[in-house]
Design an enzyme around this catalytic site. Structure first.
Site, PDB file in Angstrom:
ATOM      1  N   ASP A 179       4.079  11.719   0.170  1.00  0.00           N
ATOM      2  CA  ASP A 179       3.007  10.768   0.625  1.00  0.00           C
ATOM      3  C   ASP A 179       3.449   9.820   1.708  1.00  0.00           C
ATOM      4  OD1 ASP A 179       0.296   9.722   0.391  1.00  0.00           O
ATOM      5  OD2 ASP A 179       1.536   7.846  -0.092  1.00  0.00           O
ATOM      6  N   GLU A 263      -0.126  15.696   2.799  1.00  0.00           N
ATOM      7  CA  GLU A 263      -1.372  15.692   3.649  1.00  0.00           C
ATOM      8  C   GLU A 263      -1.648  15.817   5.043  1.00  0.00           C
ATOM      9  OE1 GLU A 263      -4.213  12.642   1.112  1.00  0.00           O
ATOM     10  OE2 GLU A 263      -2.520  11.736   1.911  1.00  0.00           O
ATOM     11  N   ASP A 345       1.329   4.942  -4.192  1.00  0.00           N
ATOM     12  CA  ASP A 345       1.975   5.904  -3.472  1.00  0.00           C
ATOM     13  C   ASP A 345       2.492   7.355  -3.991  1.00  0.00           C
ATOM     14  OD1 ASP A 345       1.084   4.705  -1.056  1.00  0.00           O
ATOM     15  OD2 ASP A 345       3.198   3.464  -1.067  1.00  0.00           O
TER      16      ASP A 345
END
Length: 361
Positions: A179, A263, A345
């Site tokens: 992340d 992501e 996170d």
């Protein structure tokens, strides 16, 4: 597989003057061809590479443009090919309309195999001669193209394109979710945290002082030009430090894990937030992911990109509860269902990893 390696080079004063001429001729060719194609398009016509190449040949024969024959013809032809690629990217929606080049921007000239010779770590360019290059790595194959460039700070680099098979990393059997963030550059699903070194903040005082001095000088004067180079050197040092850090971090991740999940962030949309744009640009999310992408291909690893709309931060990785809202100010939260405490996170990284390995539906 095509790979590109870049090395620092140190031309002599005579070679630097000749390279300056090559850069100028190449820049003129690009700008001339761009104007030619733009005017033709305005008149309802289209000019392709072959037509622009024929027009360049005719241009060289005119008395007022005989000086175009002073340098090797290869960089000029490559400039036309690069312009053709730029237009292809524009019409495919991958890039903006090609822009005119300035002598104060990064200068470059590309040579193909007919205009350079590489033997036993000695590189020689047509009408330039042998270049002093600081070779920092070895390679076995012969380069197919050579690009020599000059940055705004006055440093010269040689970039070689080779057809090589990179060495793969040993399989570890491990997978990880990553992340990306501002407070921490990256948080891994195993709890590991990678610091964001904030290079812009580190150099902003020095940069502001140099730019302030530049603004007080008469534009175009000798002192202004010397100060402009000083400002460019600070920018280049900042950029090099950031890229070096990203290279070390991404290489370490690729070396340790076989499957890496991230992501698919919309960085262009994120930087529209004027309060966070500076910090997002400094963290270089896009470059981080692109480095992971090509290094996974090189080293025989796998990169999995998770949909950007997947609620990685709002979803509890333990029970699957999804919160209705999760502002950026919330760094820690407790799941109402399973009562588990989450670091924002780390929870997102675990959700990304769960989704990648198929534990989340």
């Amino acid at each position: 597989m095509k790979v590109r390696y870049t090395f620092r080079c140190y031309p002599t004063d005579t070679q630097a003057q000749e390279l300056s001429r090559v850069f100028g001729h190449t820049r003129f060719t690009w700008n001339w061809a761009l104007r030619l194609r733009t005017d033709a398009w305005a008149n309802g016509e289209r000019i392709n590479y072959n037509q622009s190449s024929a027009a360049l040949t005719a241009l060289k024969k005119t008395p007022e443009h005989q000086w175009l024959n002073e340098v090797s013809c290869v960089p000029l032809q490559q400039s036309l090919r690069n312009l053709q690629t730029a237009f292809g990217n524009f019409f495919a929606g991958r890039a903006k309309y090609p822009r005119f080049k300035s002598k104060r921007d990064r200068q470059s000239a590309e040579y193909t195999t007919s205009a350079f010779k590489y033997t036993n770590s000695v590189l020689s360019l047509a009408k330039i001669g042998k270049l002093k290059v600081r070779w920092s790595r070895s390679f076995t194959s012969q380069p197919t193209t050579v690009t020599i460039s000059k940055t705004g700070a006055g440093r010269y680099y040689v970039s070689l394109v080779l057809d090589e098979t990179p060495q793969t990393f040993a399989k570890t059997g491990e997978s990880i979710g990553v992340d990306l963030g501002i407070n921490r550059l990256a948080t891994l699903s195993n709890g590991e945290r990678i610091a964001n070194l904030r290079f812009t903040r580190k150099y902003e005082t020095k940069l502001a002082k140099a730019q302030k001095s530049l603004s007080r000088k008469t534009k175009g004067s000798g002192r202004w030009n010397r100060q402009r180079i000083k400002v460019a050197k600070v920018h280049e040092k900042l950029s090099n430090a950031r890229v070096d850090h990203l290279n070390k971090v991404t290489t370490d991740i690729v070396r340790r894990f076989d499957v890496i999940a991230v992501e698919d962030l919309n960085v262009r949309g994120l930087v529209r937030n004027r309060k966070l744009a500076k910090h997002i640009s400094d963290a270089s999310f896009g470059r981080f992911v692109s480095m992971l992408d090509y290094k996974c291909v090189w080293r025989g690893k796998a990169l999995v990109k998770i949909d950007r709309f997947f609620p990685s931060s709002k979803r509890c990785w333990c029970c699957g509860y999804v919160a209705q809202a999760m502002p950026l100010t919330v760094r820690n939260w407790q799941c109402p269902d399973c009562k588990r405490e989450h670091d924002r996170d780390e929870n997102a990284a675990k959700n990304i990893w769960n989704f990648a390995v198929g534990l989340t539906v």
